[in-house]
Design a protein around this motif. Structure first.
Motif, PDB file in Angstrom:
ATOM      1  N   SER A 114      -9.427  -1.115 -12.276  1.00 41.09           N
ATOM      2  CA  SER A 114     -10.114  -0.721 -13.508  1.00 41.09           C
ATOM      3  C   SER A 114     -11.124  -1.769 -13.962  1.00 41.09           C
ATOM      4  O   SER A 114     -12.041  -1.459 -14.709  1.00 41.09           O
ATOM      5  N   SER A 115     -10.972  -3.007 -13.476  1.00 46.48           N
ATOM      6  CA  SER A 115     -11.930  -4.055 -13.842  1.00 46.48           C
ATOM      7  C   SER A 115     -13.131  -4.095 -12.898  1.00 46.48           C
ATOM      8  O   SER A 115     -13.988  -4.967 -13.015  1.00 46.48           O
ATOM      9  N   GLY A 116     -13.177  -3.170 -11.927  1.00 47.94           N
ATOM     10  CA  GLY A 116     -14.338  -3.093 -11.055  1.00 47.94           C
ATOM     11  C   GLY A 116     -14.107  -3.549  -9.628  1.00 47.94           C
ATOM     12  O   GLY A 116     -14.978  -3.408  -8.784  1.00 47.94           O
ATOM     13  N   LYS A 117     -12.945  -4.088  -9.320  1.00 48.66           N
ATOM     14  CA  LYS A 117     -12.663  -4.494  -7.943  1.00 48.66           C
ATOM     15  C   LYS A 117     -12.343  -3.250  -7.122  1.00 48.66           C
ATOM     16  O   LYS A 117     -11.915  -2.234  -7.652  1.00 48.66           O
ATOM     17  N   SER A 118     -12.541  -3.360  -5.825  1.00 44.23           N
ATOM     18  CA  SER A 118     -12.181  -2.253  -4.939  1.00 44.23           C
ATOM     19  C   SER A 118     -10.933  -2.652  -4.144  1.00 44.23           C
ATOM     20  O   SER A 118     -10.581  -3.826  -4.080  1.00 44.23           O
ATOM     21  N   ALA A 119     -10.292  -1.670  -3.547  1.00 51.65           N
ATOM     22  CA  ALA A 119      -9.119  -1.961  -2.736  1.00 51.65           C
ATOM     23  C   ALA A 119      -9.491  -2.900  -1.593  1.00 51.65           C
ATOM     24  O   ALA A 119      -8.715  -3.801  -1.234  1.00 51.65           O
ATOM     25  N   GLU A 120     -10.696  -2.742  -1.051  1.00 49.84           N
ATOM     26  CA  GLU A 120     -11.145  -3.610   0.045  1.00 49.84           C
ATOM     27  C   GLU A 120     -11.264  -5.067  -0.409  1.00 49.84           C
ATOM     28  O   GLU A 120     -11.060  -5.982   0.377  1.00 49.84           O
ATOM     29  N   ASP A 121     -11.590  -5.285  -1.686  1.00 52.52           N
ATOM     30  CA  ASP A 121     -11.695  -6.648  -2.204  1.00 52.52           C
ATOM     31  C   ASP A 121     -10.354  -7.363  -2.175  1.00 52.52           C
ATOM     32  O   ASP A 121     -10.290  -8.586  -2.069  1.00 52.52           O
ATOM     33  N   GLY A 153       0.816  -1.202   0.000  1.00 48.39           N
ATOM     34  CA  GLY A 153       0.000   0.000   0.000  1.00 48.39           C
ATOM     35  C   GLY A 153       0.853   1.257   0.000  1.00 48.39           C
ATOM     36  O   GLY A 153       0.341   2.363   0.011  1.00 48.39           O
ATOM     37  N   ARG A 154       2.165   1.074  -0.030  1.00 43.16           N
ATOM     38  CA  ARG A 154       3.097   2.202  -0.054  1.00 43.16           C
ATOM     39  C   ARG A 154       3.740   2.292  -1.437  1.00 43.16           C
ATOM     40  O   ARG A 154       3.941   1.297  -2.104  1.00 43.16           O
ATOM     41  N   GLY A 155       4.074   3.492  -1.816  1.00 39.98           N
ATOM     42  CA  GLY A 155       4.745   3.684  -3.094  1.00 39.98           C
ATOM     43  C   GLY A 155       3.771   3.559  -4.261  1.00 39.98           C
ATOM     44  O   GLY A 155       2.551   3.634  -4.097  1.00 39.98           O
ATOM     45  N   ARG A 156       4.341   3.368  -5.460  1.00 37.06           N
ATOM     46  CA  ARG A 156       3.524   3.270  -6.664  1.00 37.06           C
ATOM     47  C   ARG A 156       2.669   2.005  -6.635  1.00 37.06           C
ATOM     48  O   ARG A 156       3.108   0.954  -6.176  1.00 37.06           O
ATOM     49  N   GLN A 157       1.472   2.133  -7.150  1.00 39.65           N
ATOM     50  CA  GLN A 157       0.585   0.975  -7.243  1.00 39.65           C
ATOM     51  C   GLN A 157       1.129   0.016  -8.304  1.00 39.65           C
ATOM     52  O   GLN A 157       1.468   0.443  -9.400  1.00 39.65           O
ATOM     53  N   PRO A 158       1.197  -1.283  -7.989  1.00 37.96           N
ATOM     54  CA  PRO A 158       1.622  -2.238  -9.007  1.00 37.96           C
ATOM     55  C   PRO A 158       0.567  -2.339 -10.114  1.00 37.96           C
ATOM     56  O   PRO A 158      -0.614  -2.040  -9.892  1.00 37.96           O
ATOM     57  N   GLN A 159       1.004  -2.759 -11.279  1.00 45.19           N
ATOM     58  CA  GLN A 159       0.097  -2.820 -12.425  1.00 45.19           C
ATOM     59  C   GLN A 159      -1.081  -3.744 -12.150  1.00 45.19           C
ATOM     60  O   GLN A 159      -2.210  -3.448 -12.526  1.00 45.19           O
ATOM     61  N   TRP A 160      -0.845  -4.884 -11.477  1.00 45.46           N
ATOM     62  CA  TRP A 160      -1.945  -5.805 -11.202  1.00 45.46           C
ATOM     63  C   TRP A 160      -3.016  -5.121 -10.347  1.00 45.46           C
ATOM     64  O   TRP A 160      -4.204  -5.386 -10.508  1.00 45.46           O
ATOM     65  N   PHE A 161      -2.601  -4.237  -9.436  1.00 43.16           N
ATOM     66  CA  PHE A 161      -3.549  -3.527  -8.573  1.00 43.16           C
ATOM     67  C   PHE A 161      -4.368  -2.539  -9.403  1.00 43.16           C
ATOM     68  O   PHE A 161      -5.593  -2.487  -9.287  1.00 43.16           O
ATOM     69  N   LYS A 162      -3.692  -1.794 -10.277  1.00 40.31           N
ATOM     70  CA  LYS A 162      -4.379  -0.850 -11.159  1.00 40.31           C
ATOM     71  C   LYS A 162      -5.362  -1.579 -12.072  1.00 40.31           C
ATOM     72  O   LYS A 162      -6.493  -1.124 -12.266  1.00 40.31           O
ATOM     73  N   ASP A 163      -4.912  -2.718 -12.622  1.00 42.32           N
ATOM     74  CA  ASP A 163      -5.784  -3.489 -13.520  1.00 42.32           C
ATOM     75  C   ASP A 163      -7.031  -3.985 -12.787  1.00 42.32           C
ATOM     76  O   ASP A 163      -8.141  -3.942 -13.322  1.00 42.32           O
ATOM     77  N   ALA A 164      -6.842  -4.452 -11.565  1.00 44.30           N
ATOM     78  CA  ALA A 164      -7.980  -4.951 -10.785  1.00 44.30           C
ATOM     79  C   ALA A 164      -8.967  -3.824 -10.484  1.00 44.30           C
ATOM     80  O   ALA A 164     -10.181  -4.011 -10.569  1.00 44.30           O
TER      81      ALA A 164
END
Length: 101
Positions: A91-98, A78-89
């Protein structure tokens, strides 16, 4: 399915499909086991980190806060730049809480 009647290319293609299917099966079973263990620990007032020695992320920094939805080997603190897999998730409708551990 008659393997004896298949060409070499067909057999190699089948072999690749089986390899991928086995890998996906193993990953799915690991995720299921991890979810069950997390639920059991949470029910008793603990987290899995309490039993795993507070495993740190790859950088040796903060403990992971988010886990990849399909590959539990990928985590992010949760620190630093968001990894691509996190950004992709996201954008696909998942939330950070998921994806929270």
């Amino acid at each position: 399915m008659k393997l004896d009647n298949m060409s070499r290319e067909e057999l190699q293609s089948l072999q690749k499909q089986v390899t991928v299917a086995l890998k996906n099966y193993d990953e799915r079973k690991k995720r299921e086991a991890q979810s069950k263990l997390e639920a059991m620990a949470k029910e008793m007032g603990y987290s899995l980190n309490d039993f795993a020695g507070g495993k740190k992320g790859k950088s040796g920094g903060a403990a992971p806060k988010y886990v990849h939805p399909e590959n539990p080997g990928k985590t992010w603190s949760g620190r630093g730049r968001q990894p691509q897999w996190f950004k992709d998730a996201l954008s696909s409708g998942k939330s950070a809480e998921d994806m929270a551990i």
